[in-house]
Design a protein around this motif. Structure first.
Motif, short mmCIF file in Angstrom:
data_model
loop_
_atom_site.label_atom_id
_atom_site.label_comp_id
_atom_site.label_asym_id
_atom_site.label_seq_id
_atom_site.Cartn_x
_atom_site.Cartn_y
_atom_site.Cartn_z
N THR A 1 0.83 -1.20 0.00
CA THR A 1 0.00 0.00 0.00
C THR A 1 0.87 1.25 0.00
N ALA A 2 2.06 1.18 0.60
CA ALA A 2 2.95 2.35 0.61
C ALA A 2 3.46 2.67 -0.78
N ALA A 3 3.45 1.66 -1.67
CA ALA A 3 3.95 1.86 -3.03
C ALA A 3 2.91 2.51 -3.95
N ILE A 4 1.68 2.68 -3.47
CA ILE A 4 0.62 3.28 -4.29
C ILE A 4 0.72 4.79 -4.19
N SER A 5 1.16 5.42 -5.27
CA SER A 5 1.37 6.87 -5.22
C SER A 5 0.69 7.62 -6.35
N SER A 6 -0.10 6.94 -7.17
CA SER A 6 -0.80 7.61 -8.28
C SER A 6 -2.17 6.98 -8.47
N MET A 7 -3.04 7.68 -9.19
CA MET A 7 -4.38 7.17 -9.44
C MET A 7 -4.34 5.89 -10.27
N ASN A 8 -3.38 5.79 -11.19
CA ASN A 8 -3.26 4.57 -12.00
C ASN A 8 -2.89 3.37 -11.13
N GLN A 9 -1.99 3.59 -10.16
CA GLN A 9 -1.62 2.51 -9.25
C GLN A 9 -2.79 2.14 -8.34
N LEU B 1 -4.45 5.98 1.73
CA LEU B 1 -4.29 7.44 1.64
C LEU B 1 -3.38 7.99 2.73
N SER B 2 -3.45 7.39 3.91
CA SER B 2 -2.65 7.90 5.03
C SER B 2 -1.15 7.75 4.77
N LYS B 3 -0.77 6.82 3.88
CA LYS B 3 0.64 6.59 3.58
C LYS B 3 1.09 7.29 2.30
N ASN B 4 0.16 7.94 1.59
CA ASN B 4 0.48 8.53 0.29
C ASN B 4 -0.18 9.91 0.17
N HIS B 5 0.55 10.94 0.57
CA HIS B 5 -0.04 12.27 0.62
C HIS B 5 -0.34 12.82 -0.79
N GLN B 6 0.51 12.50 -1.76
CA GLN B 6 0.26 12.98 -3.12
C GLN B 6 -1.02 12.38 -3.68
N LEU B 7 -1.25 11.11 -3.41
CA LEU B 7 -2.48 10.46 -3.85
C LEU B 7 -3.70 11.08 -3.17
N THR B 8 -3.56 11.43 -1.91
CA THR B 8 -4.65 12.08 -1.18
C THR B 8 -5.00 13.42 -1.82
N ILE B 9 -3.98 14.15 -2.24
CA ILE B 9 -4.21 15.44 -2.91
C ILE B 9 -4.94 15.23 -4.23
N GLU B 10 -4.52 14.22 -5.00
CA GLU B 10 -5.17 13.93 -6.28
C GLU B 10 -6.63 13.56 -6.07
N LEU B 11 -6.90 12.75 -5.05
CA LEU B 11 -8.28 12.35 -4.78
C LEU B 11 -9.11 13.54 -4.32
N ALA B 12 -8.52 14.40 -3.50
CA ALA B 12 -9.23 15.60 -3.04
C ALA B 12 -9.60 16.49 -4.23
N GLN B 13 -8.68 16.60 -5.21
CA GLN B 13 -8.96 17.38 -6.41
C GLN B 13 -10.10 16.74 -7.21
N LEU B 14 -10.09 15.40 -7.27
CA LEU B 14 -11.15 14.70 -7.98
C LEU B 14 -12.51 14.93 -7.33
N LEU B 15 -12.53 14.85 -5.99
CA LEU B 15 -13.78 15.12 -5.27
C LEU B 15 -14.23 16.56 -5.48
N SER B 16 -13.26 17.48 -5.50
CA SER B 16 -13.58 18.89 -5.73
C SER B 16 -14.18 19.10 -7.12
N ASP B 17 -13.59 18.44 -8.13
CA ASP B 17 -14.12 18.54 -9.49
C ASP B 17 -15.53 17.99 -9.56
N ASN B 18 -15.77 16.89 -8.85
CA ASN B 18 -17.11 16.30 -8.84
C ASN B 18 -18.12 17.24 -8.21
#
Length: 347
Positions: A137-145, A241-258
């Motif tokens: 899970t720590a290796a997940i750092s992008s939406m594709n992953q 998400l707690s281990k991947n801050h960049q992914l959290t930011i991307e998801l927050a942007q996605l939720l914001s766009d929605n």
């Protein structure tokens, strides 16, 4: 305090064994038949299971096979207890994958040794599994992953058309990734009118509303057509998400766009003309279904009208007007776009 589930139909043996284990500071759940045992195992997730073989409702072999097919119970240490001491019976139990096999009558020391050794092995392996899981899970750092993780580790769910995936005010246990089909999220207003709050297609996440542990879903999700999706527990998703801050930011942007899209949709519902609402809804679905070979929409008129925020009757009248102008064609339940440029100009 370790939790042990004892499944035994002999009341005297069950009570005596339970009393012995409780004296050794184990928390003991007991069941008088296999069916009840499976239900307790799924509900309470014991650290170890002791199970008789010859029982009513469901025998011990059936209990083991049922629990082995459930992710949450498949790795729980399992010890068979039985008066059947023949080699074939022992071999059958062990071939199924049981951790140990004790024949009745058994000595207290043999029972305790078997329990302690299997618990020790289980917790050593559990620590190793959790460490491997954390590394992955720590290796997940992008939406594709994240998409890849859902597809490899998520539970597969197949939904028929109009099947409810989750309901408003029910426990928010899972986050979903849609692989095939279309899904709508919706809720009812105080007058009983349905408001569609989102429409999702292939590659979209849904069911996620908060970066903290949620208690319930704020809306209902329903399959608009035959769909396939993956889901993982909400707690597991938050752990990623707690281990991947960049992914959290991307998801927050996605939720914001929605949210921005939903805001535009609500404004359109409030101020747009009936024809414009109809046109925008057709174009919205056409965009969601753009991976299909033709510009054809096969969604019920009531669902389309609900997305547009107008009555079904008004929606159908607008469709008739667009068909008369040669912009679309209607064949049964299908709407086919004939002139995309003209449709977009109305928008």
């Amino acid at each position: 305090m370790k939790k042990i589930l004892l499944i035994e139909d002999d009341q005297t043996l069950r009570e005596n064994t339970k009393e012995l284990l409780e004296m050794l500071n184990y928390l003991v759940l007991d069941a008088a038949n296999g069916k009840m045992g499976v239900e307790l195992a799924v509900r309470y997730q014991p650290d170890l299971i002791l199970c008789d073989i010859l029982m009513p409702e469901l025998d011990g072999y059936g209990v083991f096979e049922a629990l082995h097919q459930i992710d949450s119970t498949s790795l729980i240490p399992f010890i068979f207890l039985s008066a059947k001491a023949e080699a074939a019976d022992v071999r059958k139990g062990m071939n199924l994958g049981a951790d140990d096999y004790l024949t009745k009558p058994f000595l207290e020391k043999d029972l305790i040794d078997a329990i302690e050794s299997r618990l020790a092995k289980y917790f050593i392996l559990k620590v190793k599994r959790e460490k491997i899981k954390e590394e992955k899970t720590a290796a997940i750092s992008s939406m594709n992953q994240l998409l890849d993780y859902f597809q490899k580790k998520g539970e597969i769910c197949k939904c028929a058309k109009n099947k409810i995936i989750y309901e408003e005010n029910k426990n928010a246990d899972y986050v979903y990734l849609l692989d095939k089909g279309l899904v709508k999220t919706h809720r009812m207003d105080e007058y009983g009118k349905e408001l569609i709050t989102g429409v999702y297609n292939k590659g979209n996440f849904f069911g996620y509303y908060c970066f903290k542990n949620m208690s319930s879903y704020p809306e209902t999700a329903t399959a608009l057509e035959k769909s396939m999706l993956y889901r993982i527990p909400h707690t597991e998703f938050n752990g990623i998400l707690s281990k991947n801050h960049q992914l959290t930011i991307e998801l927050a942007q996605l939720l914001s766009d929605n949210l921005s899209t939903l805001k535009e949709h609500l404004l359109e519902m409030a101020y747009g003309s009936v024809l414009k609402k109809t046109t925008n809804t057709i174009l919205q679905f056409a965009e969601l279904m753009k991976d299909k070979s033709q510009d054809e929409i096969k969604i019920s008129r009531s669902d389309l009208a609900s997305v547009a925020g107008i009555s079904t009757e008004s929606f159908i009248r607008s469709l008739s007007s667009l068909k008369k102008d040669g912009v679309i064609d209607i064949e049964g339940r299908s709407i086919k776009i004939l002139n995309m440029d003209k449709l977009q100009s109305i928008r």
